[in-house]
Design a protein around this motif. Sequence first.
Motif, short mmCIF file in Angstrom:
data_model
loop_
_atom_site.label_atom_id
_atom_site.label_comp_id
_atom_site.label_asym_id
_atom_site.label_seq_id
_atom_site.Cartn_x
_atom_site.Cartn_y
_atom_site.Cartn_z
N THR A 15 0.86 -1.18 0.00
CA THR A 15 0.00 0.00 0.00
C THR A 15 0.90 1.23 0.00
N THR A 18 0.71 6.57 -3.53
CA THR A 18 0.56 6.56 -4.99
C THR A 18 0.61 5.12 -5.46
N THR A 19 0.17 4.89 -6.69
CA THR A 19 0.24 3.55 -7.26
C THR A 19 1.69 3.09 -7.34
N ALA A 22 2.92 2.03 -3.94
CA ALA A 22 2.30 0.75 -3.58
C ALA A 22 3.01 -0.39 -4.30
N PHE A 23 3.35 -0.18 -5.57
CA PHE A 23 4.10 -1.17 -6.35
C PHE A 23 5.46 -1.42 -5.71
N GLU A 73 1.97 -7.79 -12.26
CA GLU A 73 1.68 -6.71 -11.31
C GLU A 73 0.25 -6.23 -11.52
N HIS A 75 -2.78 -3.32 -9.84
CA HIS A 75 -2.95 -2.13 -9.01
C HIS A 75 -4.44 -1.82 -8.86
N SER A 77 -6.84 1.55 -7.02
CA SER A 77 -6.76 2.81 -6.28
C SER A 77 -8.13 3.33 -5.83
N ALA A 83 -6.84 -5.87 -6.45
CA ALA A 83 -5.72 -6.06 -7.37
C ALA A 83 -5.21 -7.48 -7.18
N CYS A 143 -8.21 -2.52 -1.98
CA CYS A 143 -7.98 -1.12 -1.65
C CYS A 143 -9.00 -0.68 -0.61
N PRO A 147 -3.92 3.62 -2.53
CA PRO A 147 -3.62 2.68 -3.62
C PRO A 147 -2.90 1.43 -3.12
N SER A 149 -1.08 -2.57 -4.48
CA SER A 149 -0.48 -3.33 -5.57
C SER A 149 -0.21 -4.75 -5.11
#
Length: 166
Positions: A15, A18-19, A22-23, A73, A75, A77, A83, A143, A147, A149
């Motif tokens: 988490t 931003t995305t 989170a990634f 991957e 995502h 948000s 995800a 989520c 965001p 991932s």
Amino acid sequence: MTDTLDIRVSTGTGTGRTTLSAFDAALSAAGVGDFNLVRLSSVVPPGSIVHEVDGRDQLQGAHGDALYCVYAEAHASLPGHEAWAGIAWSAHEDGSGAGLFVEHEGPSHEQVAVDLTHSLDDLSVTRGGVYRPAGRLIAGITCDTLPVSAVVVATFRRAGWQDLPL
């Protein structure tokens, strides 16, 4: 004689505000957050053994090393959205260690699972039907407010920059 290639597959979720963050958190949870990822396609070389591992048991290396890998991957948000990411693999029926990876991402576990199954089946058919399913890992996260991932990473090799051809 072929050297054995140990391929490690791990999962992570994260988490962030931003995305992208989170990634990054998901990659860190999968044990590969400090590498530069070099994405490979789906072919597993002969002499390979695929292992499911926790992030702490992933390949080790120096900060910024190149990491040759297959990854999925996903995502999300928006609150309540999910995800999901997954990798499945097959092995050649001749026992050589050759195989195939497929990777998918989507909004539900069920969708990713179905896509993995269909892709593995289709890739085997394309190659004469000689590959059999050998494993899969799927990771997911929902989520709440920030965001999120999910990642699944199959690592082949790592290389320091001094080891890479110019």
